[in-house]
Scaffold this active site. Structure first.
Site, short mmCIF file in Angstrom:
data_model
loop_
_atom_site.label_atom_id
_atom_site.label_comp_id
_atom_site.label_asym_id
_atom_site.label_seq_id
_atom_site.Cartn_x
_atom_site.Cartn_y
_atom_site.Cartn_z
N VAL A 58 -2.31 -7.38 8.89
CA VAL A 58 -2.05 -6.30 8.05
C VAL A 58 -1.32 -7.08 6.75
CG1 VAL A 58 -1.80 -4.25 9.36
CG2 VAL A 58 0.02 -5.43 9.06
N TYR A 59 -1.19 -8.12 6.93
CA TYR A 59 -0.58 -8.90 5.77
C TYR A 59 -1.50 -9.13 4.53
CZ TYR A 59 3.41 -10.26 8.44
OH TYR A 59 4.58 -10.45 9.46
N ALA A 60 -1.17 -8.45 3.40
CA ALA A 60 -2.02 -8.39 2.43
C ALA A 60 -3.72 -7.87 2.91
CB ALA A 60 -2.25 -9.77 1.70
#
Length: 349
Positions: A58-60
């Site tokens: 889910v990072y960026a």
């Protein structure tokens, strides 16, 4: 200590650096780093001897994984690095509950997408990103263990979970001869010491390493925020919309920052380095996770490994940041221990 003073993660054979490179800033707008800066941060960390890369699906919105996959492929670094990513938070079509959580369906979905973005056929360390409060631990163990057997992940661990959950998982794995978790990833810093109540003892008992996220409290412990007008003005991750809101700006935390500044002045080091050195000095912490958006921040953070705080300095920081352990820990004292054993001192092995 240096960045290539390697250690094993928990009771396992996975060998990692004493500082991990967190990549939540890669591809992230506003408080993240531009792609060319992210690439420079990545390669500088690796060239210094670091081998532990931490990201998440889910990072960026997956962009972090894509960037890392490209950086690794460009220089053929896959075998050299310990690559960690995560699943658990929703990362699919809104309204579809099976695109999040710790169930087998989502774990497989998320892993396949991460493998594609990272341009690899296996993950060294797969984190369950967060406890979803519904999936049985037995299902999680079986799902992750099957992925180990299939060769798609080498090891797994748990992030942001209750201590009892990790202890139950480790115990079930041991009793049933299953693949077992090797680590926990938890928030830990001078302003966030709550894991000392249950998680640190559980880690020691169950052979789990601990990777500390936000060891400088999302930048608060760098000293760049001012007590007056901290919320209304200035720059940094904690200004404006962010995962922490304004929770860092408390009277207690400002007092802790004052104490940190005093110690930093004594040894003539930046505040962030001293805050990191304090976390690294904890025997239970295997690898604090660095989160930087500028190359100079990485250099600054890596320099924390040069610091060896004195007993007096550690005591000053420990006492000024101590938490109220509460019940039942108030019972677990040397005085009570002597009463239990008829006025004698008994030391466990």
């Amino acid at each position: 200590m240096s960045i290539n003073t390697y250690r094993t993660l928990g009771r396992s054979g996975l060998i990692v650096s004493p500082l991990a490179l967190g990549t939540m800033t890669f591809g992230t707008q506003r408080w993240g780093s531009p792609d060319e800066v992210s690439e420079s941060i990545f390669h500088t960390y690796v060239e210094a001897g670091g081998n532990f890369i931490d990201t998440a699906d889910v990072y960026a919105n997956g962009r972090s994984e894509e960037l890392i996959g490209g950086y690794i492929a460009d220089r053929d670094l896959r075998d050299r690095l310990v690559l960690a990513t995560k699943c658990g938070f929703h990362s699919g079509e809104l309204g579809n509950p099976n695109a999040g959580g710790n169930g087998r369906k989502n774990i497989h979905r998320a892993l396949e997408q991460s493998l594609r973005r990272l341009n690899t056929d296996y993950i060294d360390l797969y984190w369950m990103h967060v406890w979803d409060m519904v999936t049985p631990v037995e299902e999680v163990l079986q799902s992750l263990g099957d992925l180990v057997s299939a060769g798609k992940i080498r090891y797994f661990g748990f992030s942001d979970i209750p201590a009892w959950y990790a202890a139950k998982a480790a115990t079930l794995a041991a009793v049933n001869n299953l693949s077992h978790p090797i680590a926990m990833q938890l928030a830990y810093s001078l302003v966030e010491r709550n894991i000392e109540r249950e998680h640190l003892p559980a880690a020691r008992e169950c052979g789990l390493g601990i990777c500390a996220w936000s060891p400088i409290a999302a930048g608060f412990l760098t000293g760049k925020y001012q007590r007056e007008g901290a919320v209304a003005s200035g720059e940094g991750r904690l200004i404006g919309s962010n995962p922490f809101g304004n929770m860092m700006f408390t009277d207690r935390n400002w007092r802790i920052l004052d104490t940190l500044r005093t110690v930093a002045v004594q040894i003539e080091r930046p505040l962030a380095q001293v805050a990191l050195a304090w976390v690294s000095a904890k025997a239970e912490i295997t690898s604090p996770i660095l989160g930087v958006s500028k190359l100079e921040q990485l250099h600054d953070n890596l320099s924390s490994l040069e610091i060896r705080l004195t007993g007096e300095q550690l005591q000053t920081l420990n006492e000024s940041t101590a938490i109220d352990l509460g019940f039942p820990y108030s019972i677990f004292t040397q005085e009570i221990n002597r009463n239990i054993f008829g006025g004698t001192n008994v030391q466990g092995w």
